[in-house]
Each structure stands twice: as C-alpha cells, then as structure tokens.
Design a protein around this motif. Structure first.
Motif, PDB file in Angstrom:
ATOM      1  N   SER A  11       4.526   1.549  59.170  1.00 60.06           N
ATOM      2  CA  SER A  11       4.517   1.109  60.525  1.00 60.06           C
ATOM      3  C   SER A  11       6.310   1.520  61.124  1.00 60.06           C
ATOM      4  O   SER A  11       7.391   1.683  60.196  1.00 60.06           O
ATOM      5  CB  SER A  11       4.921  -0.784  60.385  1.00 60.06           C
ATOM      6  N   THR A  13       9.327   2.324  63.418  1.00 59.18           N
ATOM      7  CA  THR A  13      10.061   1.820  64.279  1.00 59.18           C
ATOM      8  C   THR A  13      10.797   2.651  65.118  1.00 59.18           C
ATOM      9  O   THR A  13      10.281   3.812  65.021  1.00 59.18           O
ATOM     10  CB  THR A  13      11.094   0.944  63.907  1.00 59.18           C
ATOM     11  N   LEU A  30       6.711  -3.565  60.437  1.00 59.50           N
ATOM     12  CA  LEU A  30       5.332  -4.891  60.162  1.00 59.50           C
ATOM     13  C   LEU A  30       6.093  -6.343  59.574  1.00 59.50           C
ATOM     14  O   LEU A  30       5.594  -7.173  60.158  1.00 59.50           O
ATOM     15  CB  LEU A  30       4.471  -4.508  59.582  1.00 59.50           C
ATOM     16  N   THR A  61       9.515  -2.720  71.031  1.00 64.72           N
ATOM     17  CA  THR A  61       8.041  -1.964  71.117  1.00 64.72           C
ATOM     18  C   THR A  61       6.488  -2.983  71.336  1.00 64.72           C
ATOM     19  O   THR A  61       5.834  -2.102  71.685  1.00 64.72           O
ATOM     20  CB  THR A  61       7.865  -1.202  69.248  1.00 64.72           C
ATOM     21  N   LEU A  63       6.437  -5.294  69.406  1.00 64.20           N
ATOM     22  CA  LEU A  63       5.103  -5.883  68.156  1.00 64.20           C
ATOM     23  C   LEU A  63       5.064  -7.457  67.877  1.00 64.20           C
ATOM     24  O   LEU A  63       3.786  -8.158  67.534  1.00 64.20           O
ATOM     25  CB  LEU A  63       5.921  -5.146  66.985  1.00 64.20           C
ATOM     26  N   TYR A  99       1.133   0.889  65.403  1.00 60.80           N
ATOM     27  CA  TYR A  99       0.606  -0.833  64.898  1.00 60.80           C
ATOM     28  C   TYR A  99      -0.771  -1.112  65.536  1.00 60.80           C
ATOM     29  O   TYR A  99      -1.514  -1.883  64.573  1.00 60.80           O
ATOM     30  CB  TYR A  99       1.912  -1.762  66.274  1.00 60.80           C
ATOM     31  N   ASP A 100      -1.473  -1.053  66.712  1.00 58.63           N
ATOM     32  CA  ASP A 100      -2.803  -0.604  66.594  1.00 58.63           C
ATOM     33  C   ASP A 100      -3.226  -0.566  65.766  1.00 58.63           C
ATOM     34  O   ASP A 100      -4.420  -0.701  65.117  1.00 58.63           O
ATOM     35  CB  ASP A 100      -3.573  -0.331  68.498  1.00 58.63           C
ATOM     36  N   LEU A 103      -2.875  -2.701  62.328  1.00 58.61           N
ATOM     37  CA  LEU A 103      -3.812  -3.814  62.870  1.00 58.61           C
ATOM     38  C   LEU A 103      -5.101  -4.281  63.234  1.00 58.61           C
ATOM     39  O   LEU A 103      -5.271  -5.331  63.215  1.00 58.61           O
ATOM     40  CB  LEU A 103      -2.625  -5.136  63.418  1.00 58.61           C
ATOM     41  N   LEU A 108      -2.333  -2.815  72.071  1.00 63.29           N
ATOM     42  CA  LEU A 108      -1.020  -2.244  72.877  1.00 63.29           C
ATOM     43  C   LEU A 108      -0.426  -1.992  73.805  1.00 63.29           C
ATOM     44  O   LEU A 108       0.562  -2.103  73.982  1.00 63.29           O
ATOM     45  CB  LEU A 108      -0.332  -1.529  71.158  1.00 63.29           C
TER      46      LEU A 108
END
Length: 217
Positions: A11, A13, A30, A61, A63, A99-100, A103, A108
């Motif tokens: 993930s 950052t 994550l 972000t 998250l 992230y999308d 996950l 997002l």
C-alpha cells in the motif's frame, strides 16, 4: 515535495521531503491503520451497539476514513465522522493512491472530492465532515466517542502533543470515549495521563512493538 512511496504491504504512503516525515509506517500503511484505528479502536467501540461519533486528527491520504467506511458498510455501523486537515493533498497525489485497488473499493477519490467544511451523507448511516483547519484553532461542535489521533510525530509537530491539546480533546469526548494513537513514547503516555485519560498499551502493527489507547472514564 510530496512523494508516493509503496510500503512493505504493497500500500502507498506519502513522504513529505520538506518535513522529512512519512504519513504511515514503511512496514505497511494498510496494516498499520487497520491494527491501530480499526481493530483496537472502531471494532472495540462498536461493541456498544450505538452510533459512533468519530474525530480524526489528520485526514491525510484518507485511508482511515476509507477503512472505517468499509467496516461500517460491512457491519451496518452508524457513524458520524469528522476529520481535520490543514493541508489537503493535491488531486494528482490522491488520485494515484492504490488503496481502492487493494481494498476492492471505488470511493477514495470521491471522499477526497467532497467539499470541505460541510457535512455529507456518504451512505445510509455514515456521514462525513471534512474540516480544513488547524487543531489548535478548531472548536469541537459535539461530543466524540472515538478519536483517531494520527498527527505527525511529536518531533515534527510538538505543538499538537501537549497536555493542553489532549485536555481539549478529553473535554470534547463522551465518558467512555477512546483515543487511539500510534505513538507510544513515554512522554506522550505521561501527557495523556496528565490530561485525565486512563492509558493502555497494546501490541502494535508489524514493525511497532506497542501503541496507546487512552480512555475517558
């Protein structure tokens, strides 16, 4: 300069080269947020079976909001979420976050694109208010049940880790409210205690021995 970095769990950052700080652990953004704010914070607080008013210091972000929204959708939690950010990410940065993809989500960018300083009903039972402001100036409008304290480290932003700030948050929380933070430094624990919290140490995510959970009793 703001740079996207892939952490050890795949993930992203953010690295702020001007300040020399990371938004998340390089051991995994994550897994860090999931352990600290979801497992030790949200899931524990949700056992009470009522609406949860969440305050997040540091939208960053997005998250933590995304993970909370996913859990709320999965378990039918009722959540009123307020998040504070003085310096929102530019679109070219948040649009590149993965992230999308990781996950299996697609919201997002929508969360980032929501207007600031206005309450939005993201879905049934989940509202989000993004406030563009500094914590030192911010005035709480309601009592909170759960606080995600995800500010930059005490070395980078010492003004946010003072007894005065934690007392301000303590006064804005309901009895039984929980504050979660990744920082377990002795000075932070003592400052939380001085502000009135009971403080617990819990095993942290990979690469971090322990984190703190502070409770208003």
């Amino acid at each position: 300069m703001i740079e996207l970095i892939v952490t050890k769990d795949g993930s992203h950052t953010i690295f702020d080269s001007e300040l020399g700080v990371w938004h998340h652990s390089v051991n995994g953004a994550l897994q860090e947020s999931t352990r600290i704010f979801i497992e030790l914070g949200l899931l524990e607080k949700a056992r009470e079976g009522k609406e949860i008013k969440i305050f997040e210091m540091g939208f960053g972000t997005g998250l933590n909001v995304l993970l909370t929204l996913i859990e709320a959708r999965k378990h039918n939690y009722y959540i009123d979420y307020t998040t504070l950010e003085a310096f929102p990410l530019p679109a070219e940065k948040y649009e590149a976050l993965n992230y999308d993809l990781l996950l299996d989500s697609n919201v997002l960018q929508q969360l980032h694109q929501l207007s600031w300083n206005q309450k939005h009903d993201v879905m049934d039972g989940f509202s989000l208010t993004k406030i563009q402001n500094d914590l030192l100036e911010y005035r709480f409008a309601q009592k909170m049940d759960l606080v995600y304290f995800d500010a930059y480290s005490p070395n980078t932003q010492p003004e946010l880790w003072t007894e005065e700030v934690f007392r301000k948050i303590y006064d804005a929380m309901n009895t039984g409210g929980v504050l979660m933070t990744y920082c377990s430094k002795t000075v932070v624990r003592k400052t939380l205690l001085a502000a009135g919290f009971n403080v617990e140490k819990h095993p942290g995510p990979r690469g971090k021995r322990e984190v703190l959970r502070a409770i208003k009793v």
